[in-house]
Design a protein around this motif. Sequence first.
Motif, PDB file in Angstrom:
ATOM      1  N   PHE A  60      80.751 -30.801  66.388  1.00 52.99           N
ATOM      2  CA  PHE A  60      81.650 -30.013  65.938  1.00 52.99           C
ATOM      3  C   PHE A  60      81.482 -28.833  65.328  1.00 52.99           C
ATOM      4  O   PHE A  60      81.714 -27.694  65.232  1.00 52.99           O
ATOM      5  N   THR A  61      80.355 -29.056  64.092  1.00 48.86           N
ATOM      6  CA  THR A  61      79.827 -28.141  63.432  1.00 48.86           C
ATOM      7  C   THR A  61      78.822 -27.132  63.988  1.00 48.86           C
ATOM      8  O   THR A  61      79.026 -25.976  63.773  1.00 48.86           O
ATOM      9  N   ALA A  62      78.239 -27.576  64.931  1.00 49.82           N
ATOM     10  CA  ALA A  62      77.445 -26.604  65.825  1.00 49.82           C
ATOM     11  C   ALA A  62      78.310 -25.790  66.956  1.00 49.82           C
ATOM     12  O   ALA A  62      77.906 -24.649  66.821  1.00 49.82           O
ATOM     13  N   VAL A  63      79.493 -26.297  66.975  1.00 47.50           N
ATOM     14  CA  VAL A  63      80.293 -25.191  67.953  1.00 47.50           C
ATOM     15  C   VAL A  63      80.813 -24.270  67.183  1.00 47.50           C
ATOM     16  O   VAL A  63      80.752 -23.136  67.357  1.00 47.50           O
ATOM     17  N   ALA A  64      81.307 -24.518  65.909  1.00 47.25           N
ATOM     18  CA  ALA A  64      81.715 -23.826  64.854  1.00 47.25           C
ATOM     19  C   ALA A  64      80.696 -22.526  64.432  1.00 47.25           C
ATOM     20  O   ALA A  64      81.174 -21.360  64.586  1.00 47.25           O
ATOM     21  N   LEU A  89      80.150 -20.284  67.609  1.00 51.30           N
ATOM     22  CA  LEU A  89      81.497 -19.401  67.936  1.00 51.30           C
ATOM     23  C   LEU A  89      81.808 -18.326  66.574  1.00 51.30           C
ATOM     24  O   LEU A  89      82.450 -17.348  66.782  1.00 51.30           O
ATOM     25  N   ALA A  90      81.106 -18.533  65.442  1.00 56.23           N
ATOM     26  CA  ALA A  90      81.108 -17.550  64.116  1.00 56.23           C
ATOM     27  C   ALA A  90      80.703 -16.379  64.503  1.00 56.23           C
ATOM     28  O   ALA A  90      81.373 -15.293  63.839  1.00 56.23           O
ATOM     29  N   ALA A  91      79.860 -16.223  65.494  1.00 58.62           N
ATOM     30  CA  ALA A  91      79.301 -14.898  65.914  1.00 58.62           C
ATOM     31  C   ALA A  91      80.138 -13.795  66.740  1.00 58.62           C
ATOM     32  O   ALA A  91      79.870 -12.855  66.607  1.00 58.62           O
ATOM     33  N   VAL A 107      82.453 -19.807  73.847  1.00 53.17           N
ATOM     34  CA  VAL A 107      82.969 -21.164  74.068  1.00 53.17           C
ATOM     35  C   VAL A 107      82.442 -21.982  75.293  1.00 53.17           C
ATOM     36  O   VAL A 107      81.983 -23.110  75.138  1.00 53.17           O
ATOM     37  N   SER A 108      82.199 -21.251  76.368  1.00 50.72           N
ATOM     38  CA  SER A 108      81.789 -21.711  77.728  1.00 50.72           C
ATOM     39  C   SER A 108      80.168 -22.254  77.340  1.00 50.72           C
ATOM     40  O   SER A 108      80.073 -23.218  77.959  1.00 50.72           O
ATOM     41  N   GLU A 109      79.588 -21.413  76.596  1.00 47.66           N
ATOM     42  CA  GLU A 109      78.095 -21.962  76.336  1.00 47.66           C
ATOM     43  C   GLU A 109      78.133 -23.154  75.631  1.00 47.66           C
ATOM     44  O   GLU A 109      77.394 -23.968  75.634  1.00 47.66           O
ATOM     45  N   ALA A 110      78.847 -22.965  74.680  1.00 53.54           N
ATOM     46  CA  ALA A 110      79.006 -24.279  73.535  1.00 53.54           C
ATOM     47  C   ALA A 110      79.646 -25.585  73.996  1.00 53.54           C
ATOM     48  O   ALA A 110      78.960 -26.588  73.701  1.00 53.54           O
ATOM     49  N   LEU A 111      80.530 -25.524  74.898  1.00 53.25           N
ATOM     50  CA  LEU A 111      81.061 -26.775  75.359  1.00 53.25           C
ATOM     51  C   LEU A 111      80.720 -26.980  76.967  1.00 53.25           C
ATOM     52  O   LEU A 111      81.421 -28.013  77.392  1.00 53.25           O
ATOM     53  N   GLY A 126      83.384 -11.617  67.502  1.00 56.74           N
ATOM     54  CA  GLY A 126      84.465 -10.830  66.786  1.00 56.74           C
ATOM     55  C   GLY A 126      85.549 -10.950  67.299  1.00 56.74           C
ATOM     56  O   GLY A 126      86.863 -10.313  66.592  1.00 56.74           O
ATOM     57  N   ASP A 127      86.045 -11.431  68.435  1.00 51.05           N
ATOM     58  CA  ASP A 127      87.092 -11.334  69.183  1.00 51.05           C
ATOM     59  C   ASP A 127      87.855 -12.606  69.290  1.00 51.05           C
ATOM     60  O   ASP A 127      88.908 -12.983  70.094  1.00 51.05           O
ATOM     61  N   GLY A 128      87.370 -13.577  68.556  1.00 49.40           N
ATOM     62  CA  GLY A 128      88.223 -14.807  68.394  1.00 49.40           C
ATOM     63  C   GLY A 128      87.710 -15.738  67.275  1.00 49.40           C
ATOM     64  O   GLY A 128      86.623 -15.002  66.391  1.00 49.40           O
ATOM     65  N   CYS A 129      88.189 -16.705  66.788  1.00 50.52           N
ATOM     66  CA  CYS A 129      87.875 -17.554  65.874  1.00 50.52           C
ATOM     67  C   CYS A 129      88.126 -18.965  66.095  1.00 50.52           C
ATOM     68  O   CYS A 129      88.938 -19.278  67.058  1.00 50.52           O
ATOM     69  N   MET A 130      87.342 -19.765  65.338  1.00 51.21           N
ATOM     70  CA  MET A 130      87.493 -21.506  65.304  1.00 51.21           C
ATOM     71  C   MET A 130      88.030 -21.746  63.979  1.00 51.21           C
ATOM     72  O   MET A 130      87.612 -21.580  63.153  1.00 51.21           O
ATOM     73  N   VAL A 131      89.354 -22.432  63.851  1.00 47.00           N
ATOM     74  CA  VAL A 131      89.984 -22.789  62.905  1.00 47.00           C
ATOM     75  C   VAL A 131      90.293 -24.222  62.784  1.00 47.00           C
ATOM     76  O   VAL A 131      90.772 -24.888  63.588  1.00 47.00           O
ATOM     77  N   ASP A 132      89.351 -24.887  61.860  1.00 43.37           N
ATOM     78  CA  ASP A 132      89.446 -26.326  61.756  1.00 43.37           C
ATOM     79  C   ASP A 132      90.752 -26.770  60.963  1.00 43.37           C
ATOM     80  O   ASP A 132      91.478 -26.613  60.231  1.00 43.37           O
TER      81      ASP A 132
END
Length: 182
Positions: free
Chosen positions: A88-92, A95-97, A42-46, A99-105
């Motif tokens: 938004f899609t790029a962040v998703a 984050l899909a990689a 998340v920190s890397e993406a945002l 295993g200890d969290g998820c992004m739910v649209d």
Amino acid sequence: MDNPPYTFKNLEIDGLSVGVEPGYHVASLRYLDPAGRFASLVSEALGRPLAEPLRALRVEPSTGGGQGMLAWRSPGENLLLCSDQAAFTAVATKLAAAGDGCMVDQTGGIRVVRVAGTRARDLLVRLGAATALPDLGEARTGRLAELSVLTMCLQPWEYLLLVERVYVHHLLEWIHATAADI
């Protein structure tokens, strides 16, 4: 039962502006460990870490598209608002990689209502409890118009209300009725 067709006319009166913000994509970022792999991605993406408890902050997706915001919703969950579909899609995707969290649209399930102006806080206090209203840089969940609403404040005199789509009409009707009295 789905919402009936409903059009909301923006409210503009002296010192108060209310409008639905249709341009935001909304996601729930759910994680097990605020210091784990998901949080790191998340920190890397945002460009910023997850929001701390009761905090809200602006973020810039690493793809450079649009503006974004993070708001703490609960232990193990932040909400992401992003104005650009590609970002938004790029962040998703990034984050899909993890295993200890998820992004739910949640774009189809959460609506964003902007309440701004010098009379915004007065309106919101009349809709619910003063303890539900955030100070600058905060996000708080509380009851407004008898609904659970996450309210965030990232600019003086401006509040973003995040409400479940099925209840947005109810909230807007209360706002119109209450604004008539202030």
